[in-house]
Each structure stands twice: as C-alpha cells, then as structure tokens.
Design a protein around this motif. Sequence first.
Motif, PDB file in Angstrom:
ATOM      1  N   LEU C 502       0.883  -1.169   0.000  1.00 23.96           N
ATOM      2  CA  LEU C 502       0.000   0.000   0.000  1.00 23.96           C
ATOM      3  C   LEU C 502       0.917   1.215   0.000  1.00 23.96           C
ATOM      4  O   LEU C 502       1.585   1.481   1.000  1.00 23.96           O
ATOM      5  CB  LEU C 502      -0.891   0.019   1.243  1.00 23.96           C
ATOM      6  N   LEU C 503       0.942   1.910  -1.120  1.00 23.56           N
ATOM      7  CA  LEU C 503       1.935   2.967  -1.275  1.00 23.56           C
ATOM      8  C   LEU C 503       1.399   4.315  -0.802  1.00 23.56           C
ATOM      9  O   LEU C 503       0.249   4.693  -1.080  1.00 23.56           O
ATOM     10  CB  LEU C 503       2.366   3.077  -2.741  1.00 23.56           C
ATOM     11  N   GLY C 504       2.245   5.037  -0.100  1.00 28.20           N
ATOM     12  CA  GLY C 504       1.990   6.431   0.258  1.00 28.20           C
ATOM     13  C   GLY C 504       0.635   6.642   0.901  1.00 28.20           C
ATOM     14  O   GLY C 504       0.296   6.024   1.917  1.00 28.20           O
ATOM     15  N   SER C 505      -0.168   7.489   0.275  1.00 28.79           N
ATOM     16  CA  SER C 505      -1.445   7.894   0.861  1.00 28.79           C
ATOM     17  C   SER C 505      -2.424   6.730   0.949  1.00 28.79           C
ATOM     18  O   SER C 505      -3.318   6.742   1.804  1.00 28.79           O
ATOM     19  CB  SER C 505      -2.043   9.032   0.031  1.00 28.79           C
ATOM     20  N   SER C 543     -10.598  -6.349   0.504  1.00 29.73           N
ATOM     21  CA  SER C 543     -11.568  -7.432   0.655  1.00 29.73           C
ATOM     22  C   SER C 543     -12.988  -6.904   0.881  1.00 29.73           C
ATOM     23  O   SER C 543     -13.970  -7.548   0.515  1.00 29.73           O
ATOM     24  CB  SER C 543     -11.157  -8.336   1.822  1.00 29.73           C
ATOM     25  N   SER C 544     -13.132  -5.691   1.467  1.00 24.57           N
ATOM     26  CA  SER C 544     -14.470  -5.159   1.746  1.00 24.57           C
ATOM     27  C   SER C 544     -14.691  -3.811   1.078  1.00 24.57           C
ATOM     28  O   SER C 544     -15.712  -3.164   1.331  1.00 24.57           O
ATOM     29  CB  SER C 544     -14.679  -4.993   3.253  1.00 24.57           C
ATOM     30  N   GLY C 545     -13.770  -3.334   0.311  1.00 26.70           N
ATOM     31  CA  GLY C 545     -13.965  -2.011  -0.280  1.00 26.70           C
ATOM     32  C   GLY C 545     -12.844  -1.685  -1.241  1.00 26.70           C
ATOM     33  O   GLY C 545     -12.115  -2.561  -1.708  1.00 26.70           O
ATOM     34  N   ALA C 546     -12.752  -0.395  -1.541  1.00 28.84           N
ATOM     35  CA  ALA C 546     -11.694   0.049  -2.440  1.00 28.84           C
ATOM     36  C   ALA C 546     -11.365   1.501  -2.116  1.00 28.84           C
ATOM     37  O   ALA C 546     -12.175   2.226  -1.524  1.00 28.84           O
ATOM     38  CB  ALA C 546     -12.114  -0.076  -3.896  1.00 28.84           C
ATOM     39  N   VAL C 547     -10.174   1.874  -2.505  1.00 32.69           N
ATOM     40  CA  VAL C 547      -9.758   3.260  -2.298  1.00 32.69           C
ATOM     41  C   VAL C 547      -9.529   3.887  -3.669  1.00 32.69           C
ATOM     42  O   VAL C 547      -8.891   3.280  -4.533  1.00 32.69           O
ATOM     43  CB  VAL C 547      -8.480   3.345  -1.443  1.00 32.69           C
ATOM     44  N   TYR C 548     -10.039   5.070  -3.850  1.00 30.70           N
ATOM     45  CA  TYR C 548      -9.849   5.839  -5.087  1.00 30.70           C
ATOM     46  C   TYR C 548      -9.190   7.141  -4.694  1.00 30.70           C
ATOM     47  O   TYR C 548      -9.653   7.830  -3.781  1.00 30.70           O
ATOM     48  CB  TYR C 548     -11.186   6.104  -5.771  1.00 30.70           C
ATOM     49  N   VAL C 552      -9.578  15.111  -7.731  1.00 31.02           N
ATOM     50  CA  VAL C 552     -10.914  15.606  -7.355  1.00 31.02           C
ATOM     51  C   VAL C 552     -11.441  14.913  -6.113  1.00 31.02           C
ATOM     52  O   VAL C 552     -12.414  15.383  -5.507  1.00 31.02           O
ATOM     53  CB  VAL C 552     -11.909  15.444  -8.533  1.00 31.02           C
ATOM     54  N   GLY C 553     -10.783  13.826  -5.753  1.00 30.00           N
ATOM     55  CA  GLY C 553     -11.258  13.105  -4.574  1.00 30.00           C
ATOM     56  C   GLY C 553     -10.151  12.304  -3.943  1.00 30.00           C
ATOM     57  O   GLY C 553     -10.025  11.092  -4.181  1.00 30.00           O
ATOM     58  N   PRO C 554      -9.319  12.947  -3.108  1.00 22.36           N
ATOM     59  CA  PRO C 554      -8.188  12.231  -2.501  1.00 22.36           C
ATOM     60  C   PRO C 554      -8.673  11.169  -1.524  1.00 22.36           C
ATOM     61  O   PRO C 554      -9.562  11.432  -0.706  1.00 22.36           O
ATOM     62  CB  PRO C 554      -7.407  13.334  -1.779  1.00 22.36           C
ATOM     63  N   SER C 555      -8.086  10.009  -1.627  1.00 25.31           N
ATOM     64  CA  SER C 555      -8.272   8.946  -0.638  1.00 25.31           C
ATOM     65  C   SER C 555      -9.738   8.654  -0.349  1.00 25.31           C
ATOM     66  O   SER C 555     -10.167   8.648   0.811  1.00 25.31           O
ATOM     67  CB  SER C 555      -7.547   9.305   0.657  1.00 25.31           C
ATOM     68  N   CYS C 556     -10.506   8.453  -1.378  1.00 26.71           N
ATOM     69  CA  CYS C 556     -11.921   8.156  -1.170  1.00 26.71           C
ATOM     70  C   CYS C 556     -12.118   6.662  -0.943  1.00 26.71           C
ATOM     71  O   CYS C 556     -11.670   5.832  -1.738  1.00 26.71           O
ATOM     72  CB  CYS C 556     -12.720   8.594  -2.412  1.00 26.71           C
ATOM     73  N   VAL C 557     -12.792   6.330   0.159  1.00 30.76           N
ATOM     74  CA  VAL C 557     -13.015   4.929   0.516  1.00 30.76           C
ATOM     75  C   VAL C 557     -14.467   4.573   0.176  1.00 30.76           C
ATOM     76  O   VAL C 557     -15.392   5.195   0.706  1.00 30.76           O
ATOM     77  CB  VAL C 557     -12.756   4.699   2.022  1.00 30.76           C
TER      78      VAL C 557
END
Lengths: 160, 245, 611
Positions: C502-505, C543-548, C552-557
């Motif tokens: 899991l890199l950086g942010s 396993s239960s989600g994703a990060v984008y 326009v949307g930093p670190s959106c879970v």
Amino acid sequence: MRTFDTAGIVVPVPPGWEARGVVPPAPAARLPDGSVAYPYVHLANVALPPGRAPYGGGVVEHLGPEGVLLALLEFAPGSARTALFTSHDAPRRLRPTEFSGAQLQRTLRGQLGLQRFFQLGGRALCCYVVMGGPPALRHALGDVNRVLTGLRVHEVVTSR
Amino acid sequence: MIWLVALEAAAIGVLTLVVVALAHSYAGLAARVEETASPRHPAHVDAPHAMIPPHRGDEPTTGVRDLLGATPAGERVLLSLAPTSRDTLLAFLTTSCASCRGLWDELTLAHPSVIPPEVRLVIVSKGEDRESPSQVAALADGIGDVDVVMSSEAWADFDVPGSPYFVLVGRERGDVLGQGTARTWDQVMGLIGVAAGDERVAARTRKSRRDRRQELDVDRVLLEAGVRPGDASLYPVTDDGAARA
Amino acid sequence: MSHRRDAARATDRWVRRLSGALGGGTWSRRSFLARTSIVGSAVAMDLKAFALKPVSAYDAVCGTMSACGDAFTAFCCTINHGANLCPETTYVGGWWKADRSVFCHGAPRYYVDCNGTADAHWGCHCSESPTCDRRKVACNVFRYGNCNLQIANHGTAVVCRVVTCTPPWQWDPTCTETSFSDEVTGTQTAPCLPPPYASPILVKWSDGGGAGGALGPPRGEPRSLTDGDGTWARFEHGAVYDVHWLGVYAVTDPIWAVVRPRIGRDGIGFPAGDATRLRADDGWSQAFANRSSGQQGVDAEAVAVRPLGTHVVTGAVLSKWHALGAQAGLLGYPTSDTVPTADGLGTQGEFAKLHHGAVRYRGAIVAHPATGAHALCGRIYEKWRALGGEQGPLGLPASDRLGLGARHAYRNDFALPSGARVTSRGAIVATDELGTWGVWGFIHARWVADGAQHGPLGCPNSDVVATPDGNGTYATFHPLVAATATTGGAIVSAGGPGTWPLLGSLFATWLADQHGPRVLGMPIGPEVDKSVGGLALRTQPFSSGAVYDSPVGPSCVLYGAILQQYAADGGPTGSLGLPTSSVVVLPSGNERATFQFGTLTATPGGGVTRT
C-alpha cells in the motif's frame, strides 16, 4: 694513503694499517634465520685475522698496548630515523678524554674504548674504537682521526 | 772384523743411496703423471719437484707494501705487508694446480705448526676473474685462521710465474727477502730459513711439527681405544667422585 | 642475597632435572657431563682441543670465559632469580648471535644485552652467584644498537645477557633484524640455561624466561601425547607442547586456564604457534591445529582480552572471522566460544568491537549448511537478538552486512532453515533516519519482489506486526530520499498470495480505516493507476472495499452497496466519473458518496439511489 671502499663506506688507510670490509652477498640480503646483515669495515694497525666479529672479537684480544682497532658498522636504513642514530655529526676528531676502560664490548685489562652512533649520507652507522692501551692512545689517535676525517659515506646503497 | 764392519757400512750406504735415488725418481715420475693427468689447466706453470733457492745476493725488491683483494667469502681486504710486526709469506696457490693440492691438504691437517709464529702466512689465489670463489673456499675450509686472499693484482705485483710460488716479504720495507717454488711446507720452511738467514726458524718449525704429529697420534690412539672427549678417564677424580681440573 | 642464591640454585636444579627427564635416561655424573656441561658443545666444535684439555664438570657447565676477569657479562638467569629475562631497570639494548649452536640444535643462538636504564645505579661488579657464572655485571658500557632504537645512547652498561634460540625480533618486538655474529660467545653458558642438545621443550621454556617467565617453574615430568603426536610438559602457568607435525609451542595463562581441557585430538588440537600479542596490546591470541580434522592450517584460535575474557573460535566461524579482518576487522574480539546452533547443524559465536577498552558494538558470526557463514554486527545484531535470534522469525543470517548507498544504512539478509533447506527469508535494515527494523516471510518476499530498498517502498520503518483488526500482518516502509504521496507505505499480508503493498497515501487511508470503521478489510490486489478524463487516478481493491485517489477526490473509501453500484455503473469511466468523497454515514443511517457527476445514497436494507 690508500683508500678502501666497503659498500660505499670509504676510508683512507694509514701506512702499516690493514682494512677488511664485510659486504653481505646481496645488499640487505636475508640470512637463513631471517636476520639481515649489513656492511662493516675494520681498520687496525695490527694484522686483522679472518673470522672476526663485527665489534672486533678475534682482534681485540691480540691488540697489544699499541694496537688500535676501528670498526665502522652499518645498520638497517630505517634506523637512521631513530633516536639512537639521531646525530648527524660523524665523529671526526676524537680526544683522549673521550676514551674509557668501560666503553668496551669486552672490558679487557688496559684497553680503552669509545662508541658513537650517527648517520651519514642517510645511512645509520656506528663507530667503535678500541685502543690496546695508553701507548696506543698517545701514538695512534692521530691515525684514527685521519681515518675518521677522511671518512666518506655514499648515499644509501642498501635498501629494505 | 773391522774391515767386515766397514764393508757392511759401505754396502748399506750404497743401498741407501740407491733407495733414495729410486724414491726420488719415483716421486718425480708420480708428479709428472699427476700433472699430465690434470685435465683442467694444462697450461699452468707447475712447480718442479725440487725447490728453487731464493734470490741470494740479488738486491731485494721493494715497493709492494700492501695487498688488496677479497676473501673467498666475499670480504674485501687490504693487508699490510710493511711496516708490520712480522715478515709475510705469500703463498701463491691455485685450485687447479696439481702440485698445490698437497700444500692445501697439509695446511688443513697441520696448521698452524707448518709456519713459525714469526712469519705471517697469506695464501694468495688469483682474483675472481680467474678463480671460482667457491672452489677456493672449499680448499680453504678447515685451515683455520690463515688468510686466503683472491687477488690477481698481487700476482702481477710480484711477477709470479706460476703456482705454487712463495714470496717472503720483509716486515719493515716490504722487501722481497726471497722467493721460489716448493712442493711441501718443509721445503717452504727451508726457503724461509735461508731467506731470513735464520736457521733457528727452520729448526723450530721442525720441532714444532714433530710435536704436532705426536699430538695427532695421541688423538688417534685415544679415539681408537674408545676414549672420546668428555670421557671420565681423561680427568682426575677426587674421593667424592667429582672431576677436578 | 640468600633468597637470590636460593632462587638461582632452584633454577639450576630444575634445568638439570628437566633436561634429565627429557633425555629419558638415568642421572649420573657422566650423563650430567654429557647433558649439562659445555662438553657437548666442545665435542661438536673442537673435539681435539677438548680431548686434550681436561676441565672439571663444574667449570664446564659455564663454558668458556666464565671468570670475572674474562671480559664478558654474566647471564641474566644467573643474577635475576633464575629468570632468563632482562631484570627490572634494564632494557633490551641489542643482540648478536652465534651460528650453528649446539644449544639450539644447530640453529643460531641469540644473545640479548640488557642495558641499565639511564636512572638505574647498578655499579660494575662481578656476579655474586654461587654458580660458576662469575662474569661481570654492569661493567661494559656498550650497545649493539639493534634494539630499542627509540632510546638514545645514554652510555649505560650491559647488566646481563639473555640467551634464546628464538630470533630476537620475535622475542622482543623492539629489536630489529640487523644481524651481528660473534662465534666466540658460542661456548659460553650458565647452569641456569639449557645444556647443549637439550630437549626442545626445555629450550622453549628457557626462551620464555625459564622459571621467571610466563610459564613459571616446571610441574611434573614431561609426558608423551597419546597417538604418538609428541611430548608435552606442564609448568605452573601453562605447558609446552612438542608436536612433531606442528613444532614446539607454549600455552600460558590466561589462555591456558581456558583451553587446557580442550587441548588434544578430541578438542581444539595442539598449539600451532606461540601466543601473539594483539595489535592493540590488550591481550593475546593463539592458534591451534588438529590433524584429526583432516584439514591443513589452523582449526581454532583462542583470544584473551582483558575486558572480555578468553574465548575459543573454531571452524567456519574462525575462517569467517579472519576473512573479516579478525580482531582488527569489523567484529573485533570474541565474547563467546564457538557453539552449535540450536538445530545442531551449524555453529555460531559472538563478538564485540572495543573502543578504549569499552564495548562499542557487538556482533556475531553464524555458520550453517543452509545459509553459509555470515556476520552481523551493531544495531542489526541487536535487532536480530531482540527478535529472538536464531529462534526468531528471521532465522539465521544469510548475507554479510550490505551497504545501502546511504550513510550508516545497512542491511543483512536472513533465512529460516529447516535442515539444510531454507523455508523463509527476511532482512534487517538499519538506517540513521528510520532506525533498525526487521521484515520477514511474505512481506519480505513482496518487498524484495518490488525492488527492496530501491523500490517505491524504500526501507522498513517498522517490524512485521499484526494488523489492528488481527486479520493479517503488515510492516511500514519509507524511502530514504525524496518521499512523495506515492512512495513509502506498507506491505500488508493476509498470508501467501494475499500480500500487497500500500503505497503512500493509500497506506495512510487503509491504516486510518483500520483504526476507524474497518470497512476496507485486507488488500486483495495491487494498486492500479490510470488517467481518467485527464485526471490521474490511483485505486486499490480491498476485501471489503476500495480506495480511489484522484485530484478531485483524494483517498476516497468506497464499500458496500455504494461500491457495488459504482462498479455496476462502470466505475471511474462510467457516468458517475471519479469519487469526490468517501462513503459517509448520515444521521439517518443512510450512507452516501459523491462523485463528479452524481451522488449515490444507500438506504439500510434498501437499494441505492442516484441523484
């Protein structure tokens, strides 16, 4: 006086004196036990026999009261940088008062000796003189000083 | 009776002369055979079997007061011939001369008694340009503190015609007191005696050599009898069993 | 004075007893002559002269020229309580030798002059010894000039002479190899010195000073070694071994006290040299060799250092230690013997580097058939120990210390062996900036696969630890230079293939979630980077989600029903565009996330609506 050259240690030889110079087979060659021999020269107003020790063993026992032995011995080149050989003043004019009966490798009765460490031409040397007795001091010191005054040492010819 | 004794004595004398002559002849022949058989240096001037007397009556040669050379071990030497405390006998020997071999061997066996103490013996071989130091060293080994000097310069200085050759140098001025050739040290002693005009020297030498031979005989007998150095029987023993000088 | 005489007599007795015992014969006056007098040398050097010049046994013991008027100096053992050493207030002034000596079995015999120090007042006198060595004491003002050249010529006298068969430049490091020979002295000796042709053990003992030396007085008779290796003799402070395939060497305290029960074929072998002074002059080192090992050369080395004690290094650990420069190298001195590893297949030993007598850092060498012989030291060693050492998750070192190209940045690799095979690997990385941390197992494998310290993760700045939710493990990383939002981070492992960086942010987002609502779970794939509508998007599945993560949307879970709907809509390239917020839980219990081109709201138990 004839000059005598032993591995670049050059001395005049007074009439009636003998000189013998020992030069290792190769400069600074290691002997079988790992030690290293350096040149030395003996001058004397008596016959110098073969098989002498560097500091005159084999000669001094037979000097007689008028006999003189002068030995000039060289040491490892690195020795010239040490306190023992720090003097750059080669002994040239020795005075009778500088001799004593204790300054001898072998304190034979009646003999007088003198030892000086010095460096000349970058080479570490020792001058060791044995007078057979007071008569030698009176009559032969001039010859000793003539030898020392004429002493010349070429630049280092041995290296380690 | 008297004439019989005289006749017997005469016969013995004649026979003795015959034996001496035969021995002399045999020795000469043997020497010639030995010289001929020496393959290495056929050109060298070998000694005749008789000794040549020194230059009696000639003006002594002067001027050579020292001898410059090297020992077989590589030591450089400048020996003083005059002024010194002793006359010097220069023995010009080489490794290749057949007649020299006996002189080397006799020195090894009996030195220092072959030369009287009044005379300093110096053996002079040719220099390194003409002689192998190792060969000279091999011959010189075992003759004790006799000087052996390699010096072609000395051969030239003394005009040495061949080997063996002997030159007696005077201690005061370096005069040549006598010179010549000899096959044995006995002959050399004769040379010295005549040259020095001192028969006592030769007589003393003969005496000394007799003593020496006797000592060697004693050595040999002791060893053959199993008495070796350190054997307790060689020492006086006190009551408590300790040896005493 | 009486004490001195007693000491000298005692030494004489020991010399005679030992020489007799070593000779193996009975003791008689004649054998006394043969063994302890100059007779032997006289026989060897001048047989005829000796045969015709009888001398008493007593006088013969001291050899030639032993009277005070004979111009020679007394032997030190005569005037120094039996010690064949320079007495106090003297220094080694020089040496010479007599070649082909019967006292040294045909080798040179060395004579060492002990000159008085400048402030000493010896006074010229004759030796007062009760023995025959009545030679002069402190009468000859003379120096040979080949020892202690740093001492100027003070014109002090030679007090006495030491004799050895050991070359002086080995006997005393202040001596040079400048050689002088004087054969006249070859027949001089004293009752306190070994006789001609003495046993090598006796010569060795005498060279070391005799009763006054490091070995001390003899204890017991010399004995044969088993298996015909040679002989040995015990002394108060050590022993001398004469092993025919090695030579004659002494072992003395403090090394002797430690190695004594281990000397022999069943142990570390026999001394293969004398003890040598350590370079820093703070101890001794001695090599041992064992023929039964079937190897040439040294098999063990005992090192005695004042603050650390005496320890024996052997075998592969010894070879490695020497390859690293031995005591002058990286690891310094041993602080333990070489001992087996826990599985019995390898060996290991510990070391310490000293600085002014204090431990600067510690280290170890571990040699194992599965990993080879490797060293670790300093912070990495301490970390390894803290993590359980060979019993910990890292196992055994599998590399030497590797430089990371930055100042004080190092790495050691490790491997966990099972028999002669490696089952798992790991590493410890030490840097000034990040500290010293260990990674192992799947996380280490992923770190290495991603370029290790050269990859985007950089170097570890944590050990492997359990995730907050307890479902896996992770370790954090940080680049040594130029950290950005896409470098550093962590490797998170759910075991086996479920191990992802899991890199950086993205790591920060995951970690915050682990300490918060725990909606993401464990990563199930790598980070995917793409450009959507000219905008850079980083996304990673869990396993239960994703990060984008996008401008326009930093670190959106995103997770749950909203994530499913977003994916069904085509995700970032669908009609909703990129996420501009994480899923948030509204006071009503509904969940909502905003996107570039709409909003998704999920109702608990209901569907997802788009607005």
